[in-house]
Write an enzyme that holds these catalytic residues in place. Structure first.
Site, PDB file in Angstrom:
ATOM      1  CG  HIS A 196       5.518   4.771  14.858  1.00  0.00           C
ATOM      2  ND1 HIS A 196       4.431   5.592  15.074  1.00  0.00           N
ATOM      3  CD2 HIS A 196       6.399   5.029  15.863  1.00  0.00           C
ATOM      4  CE1 HIS A 196       4.645   6.306  16.175  1.00  0.00           C
ATOM      5  NE2 HIS A 196       5.828   5.979  16.663  1.00  0.00           N
ATOM      6  CG  LEU A 223      -6.605  10.651  -3.547  1.00  0.00           C
ATOM      7  CD1 LEU A 223      -7.811  11.284  -2.867  1.00  0.00           C
ATOM      8  CD2 LEU A 223      -6.311   9.282  -2.932  1.00  0.00           C
ATOM      9  CG  ASP A 269      -3.138  10.079  18.391  1.00  0.00           C
ATOM     10  OD1 ASP A 269      -1.945   9.737  18.553  1.00  0.00           O
ATOM     11  OD2 ASP A 269      -3.808  10.614  19.286  1.00  0.00           O
TER      12      ASP A 269
END
Length: 255
Positions: free
Chosen positions: A52, A146, A35
């Site tokens: 972004h 991962l 965020d």
């Protein structure tokens, strides 16, 4: 390719890696609510999409770091079911980012044995986004390292409603008795059925809420909130969050 792998390995020295945290008690599943991109851009007098764009660059660093530290699953809240309410130009840009990230990083993710995974409703996503994500999932499905789990067009309430509907259909068809419904049955119908619940939830930008993210799964997760905006979040912040996590006692309702 060799250059990319070299960059991956050089993000952190072994000294930095182990100085502040216990390698044995690294959270196996970390979930992050990324965020603050818009506020980061506003502070710098830039359009929101610039935030972004910078935020996407951070993903690359954090994935490398998490892998280096031994994290097994990294879930990133990339686009929520509520994000469709944003201006169309911003939504269009946000839905191009997974394609840009994966087109650039997929070869390295494959080499590093990372398994890309998606949770969310893909039906409404544009074709270019679905194509890029599907390709990444397909080409890494046999990797055993991962797990990079993207929450894309994801909302926890939507997920839970769908799970309840599926269970109700089983009851209606007679394949499941109401008395058999327990936590494990509901969990099996969630988008994270094959994953362990997050051990640590991180949220950046100073907000202190879950924003409809993994409401069932984070029931006993440790939370770590920071005022740092996502484009400014870095490897040291991740280590700090893990260090705080390691100082907490997880009792799961016990003593």
């Amino acid at each position: 390719m060799l250059e990319k792998l070299s960059k991956w390995k050089s993000t952190m020295s072994s000294q930095e890696k182990s100085k502040d945290i216990d390698d044995i008690n690294v959270p196996k599943h970390i979930a992050i609510i990324m965020d603050g991109n818009g506020r980061w851009a506003k502070q710098k007098g830039l359009p929101r999409i610039a935030g972004h764009r910078e935020g996407m660059k951070v993903i690359n660093k954090i994935v490398r770091k998490a892998d280096d530290l031994g994290v097994e699953i990294l879930t990133l809240y990339a686009f929520s079911t509520e994000n469709w309410k944003r201006p169309k130009t911003e939504v269009d840009y946000l839905l191009k980012l997974p394609e840009r990230f994966l087109n650039k990083e997929l070869p390295t993710l494959i080499e590093k044995n990372v398994k890309v995974r998606l949770m969310g409703s893909i039906e409404k996503l544009p074709e270019h986004t679905k194509k890029a994500v599907s390709k990444a999932v397909r080409e890494t499905e046999n990797n055993t390292g991962l797990v990079l789990n993207f929450a894309l067009n994801y909302g926890s309430r939507f997920e839970l409603i769908n799970a309840v509907k599926e269970i109700a259909q089983q009851v209606e068809s007679g394949t499941l008795h109401p008395a058999e419904i327990d936590e494990s049955v509901l969990t099996e119908h969630l988008m994270t059925a094959e994953l362990r619940d997050p051990d640590l939830l991180i949220r950046t930008s100073g907000e202190l809420r879950l924003s409809n993210f993994m409401l069932w799964q984070v029931a006993y997760s440790e939370f770590w909130f920071t005022d740092v905006l996502w484009p400014d979040f870095n490897e040291k912040h991740l280590v700090e969050a893990i260090a705080v996590y390691q100082k907490r006692a997880r009792r799961y309702g016990g003593v």
